[in-house]
Enzyme design. Structure first.
Site, PDB file in Angstrom:
ATOM      1  N   ASN A  56      -2.199  -0.261   6.846  1.00  0.00           N
ATOM      2  CA  ASN A  56      -1.596  -1.616   7.273  1.00  0.00           C
ATOM      3  C   ASN A  56      -0.615  -2.239   6.420  1.00  0.00           C
ATOM      4  O   ASN A  56      -0.495  -3.407   6.562  1.00  0.00           O
ATOM      5  CB  ASN A  56      -2.751  -2.559   7.914  1.00  0.00           C
ATOM      6  CG  ASN A  56      -3.539  -2.876   6.804  1.00  0.00           C
ATOM      7  OD1 ASN A  56      -3.319  -2.592   5.555  1.00  0.00           O
ATOM      8  ND2 ASN A  56      -4.783  -3.674   6.962  1.00  0.00           N
ATOM      9  N   ARG A 110      -1.584 -14.419   3.342  1.00  0.00           N
ATOM     10  CA  ARG A 110      -2.290 -13.772   4.385  1.00  0.00           C
ATOM     11  C   ARG A 110      -1.859 -13.972   5.705  1.00  0.00           C
ATOM     12  O   ARG A 110      -1.976 -13.124   6.470  1.00  0.00           O
ATOM     13  CB  ARG A 110      -4.037 -14.250   4.364  1.00  0.00           C
ATOM     14  CG  ARG A 110      -4.640 -13.807   3.108  1.00  0.00           C
ATOM     15  CD  ARG A 110      -6.213 -14.373   3.113  1.00  0.00           C
ATOM     16  NE  ARG A 110      -6.854 -13.480   4.230  1.00  0.00           N
ATOM     17  CZ  ARG A 110      -7.187 -12.219   3.888  1.00  0.00           C
ATOM     18  NH1 ARG A 110      -7.013 -11.521   2.850  1.00  0.00           N
ATOM     19  NH2 ARG A 110      -7.930 -11.666   5.003  1.00  0.00           N
ATOM     20  N   ARG A 148       2.298  -6.857   9.111  1.00  0.00           N
ATOM     21  CA  ARG A 148       1.346  -5.717   9.755  1.00  0.00           C
ATOM     22  C   ARG A 148       1.815  -5.609  11.304  1.00  0.00           C
ATOM     23  O   ARG A 148       1.727  -4.568  11.721  1.00  0.00           O
ATOM     24  CB  ARG A 148      -0.146  -6.202   9.674  1.00  0.00           C
ATOM     25  CG  ARG A 148      -0.631  -5.865   7.968  1.00  0.00           C
ATOM     26  CD  ARG A 148      -1.853  -6.699   8.178  1.00  0.00           C
ATOM     27  NE  ARG A 148      -2.589  -6.221   6.769  1.00  0.00           N
ATOM     28  CZ  ARG A 148      -3.429  -6.953   6.402  1.00  0.00           C
ATOM     29  NH1 ARG A 148      -4.046  -8.009   7.011  1.00  0.00           N
ATOM     30  NH2 ARG A 148      -3.757  -6.658   4.954  1.00  0.00           N
ATOM     31  N   THR A 197      -5.758  -8.135   9.799  1.00  0.00           N
ATOM     32  CA  THR A 197      -5.777  -6.686   9.304  1.00  0.00           C
ATOM     33  C   THR A 197      -5.748  -5.572  10.516  1.00  0.00           C
ATOM     34  O   THR A 197      -5.003  -4.293  10.133  1.00  0.00           O
ATOM     35  CB  THR A 197      -7.261  -6.698   8.656  1.00  0.00           C
ATOM     36  OG1 THR A 197      -7.323  -7.856   7.803  1.00  0.00           O
ATOM     37  CG2 THR A 197      -7.495  -5.245   8.055  1.00  0.00           C
ATOM     38  N   LYS A 205       0.797  -1.251  -0.069  1.00  0.00           N
ATOM     39  CA  LYS A 205       0.163   0.022  -0.103  1.00  0.00           C
ATOM     40  C   LYS A 205       0.971   1.317   0.110  1.00  0.00           C
ATOM     41  O   LYS A 205       1.975   1.392   0.258  1.00  0.00           O
ATOM     42  CB  LYS A 205      -0.991  -0.084   1.393  1.00  0.00           C
ATOM     43  CG  LYS A 205      -1.887  -0.859   1.174  1.00  0.00           C
ATOM     44  CD  LYS A 205      -3.041  -0.959   2.294  1.00  0.00           C
ATOM     45  CE  LYS A 205      -4.030  -2.026   2.222  1.00  0.00           C
ATOM     46  NZ  LYS A 205      -5.011  -2.019   3.581  1.00  0.00           N
ATOM     47  N   HIS A 225      -2.198  -5.579   1.299  1.00  0.00           N
ATOM     48  CA  HIS A 225      -3.331  -6.153   0.953  1.00  0.00           C
ATOM     49  C   HIS A 225      -3.123  -7.392   0.464  1.00  0.00           C
ATOM     50  O   HIS A 225      -2.300  -7.831  -0.386  1.00  0.00           O
ATOM     51  CB  HIS A 225      -4.292  -5.415   0.288  1.00  0.00           C
ATOM     52  CG  HIS A 225      -5.315  -5.934  -0.608  1.00  0.00           C
ATOM     53  ND1 HIS A 225      -6.623  -5.965   0.222  1.00  0.00           N
ATOM     54  CD2 HIS A 225      -5.760  -6.804  -1.753  1.00  0.00           C
ATOM     55  CE1 HIS A 225      -7.589  -6.617  -0.645  1.00  0.00           C
ATOM     56  NE2 HIS A 225      -7.022  -7.127  -1.735  1.00  0.00           N
TER      57      HIS A 225
END
Length: 179
Positions: free
Chosen positions: A125, A95, A115, A101, A18, A128
């Site tokens: 965070n 993930r 994260r 998240t 991000k 994605h």
């Protein structure tokens, strides 16, 4: 040259670094290194910047939720890096590597995740990732409209699985040796 040998079929997922992470080259590079160090194959990669409309389209399922406008504005605030990653269980593994998240939770229960180490807030965070095979197909086509997921599985997956592959430092992607 990497000598990957996979025993099961490869799965694709979308991974995004991000704008908060891309704005800081050291953080962006740390995430990229995590991808490589966890034996993901980088099938495609590119840097891009969204307009507000792109962000609204991508996150349309969240329209009306309290965080929607903040997320839309943040995701169009600067450059990001998108990847198509391959691994035997790419979605689940990416993930797990990202962590929860919610950054506060990640810092408590998953400190060694991306994260947990690098996230700032629940919106900022760092990364994605797709949450299912269906969303991976949809999200990959959103970020890489020229890429055909079904063609890759049919034509390229067996070749990538068999190898040999090398990592192209200029393109930041894995490719078949000699290609």
């Amino acid at each position: 040259m990497a000598t990957f040998r996979w025993t099961r079929s490869l799965q694709l997922t979308l991974a995004v670094i991000k704008p908060d992470a891309v704005a800081h080259p050291v953080i962006s590079e740390a995430v990229h290194e995590k991808i490589l160090n966890n034996n993901f194959l980088i099938v495609k990669s590119k840097e891009l910047q969204w307009r507000v409309k792109d962000s609204q389209n991508f996150y349309s399922e969240h329209t009306g939720r309290f965080f929607y406008q903040r997320l839309v504005e943040f995701m169009s605030s600067g450059p990001m890096r998108a990847y198509i990653l391959a691994h035997e269980d790419a979605i689940q593994l990416w993930r797990k590597l990202m962590g929860p998240t919610k950054v506060f939770r990640a810092r408590i229960v998953a400190q060694d995740t991306i994260r947990g180490n690098l996230g700032l807030t629940d919106t900022r965070n760092t990364t994605h990732g797709s949450d299912s095979v269906e969303s991976a197909c949809r999200e990959i086509s959103f970020f890489f409209p020229e890429f055909s997921v079904s063609s890759w599985y049919k034509e390229q997956e067996p070749i990538y699985r068999a190898g040999p592959l090398c990592y192209d430092l200029e393109r930041l992607e894995h490719r078949l040796v000699g290609k």
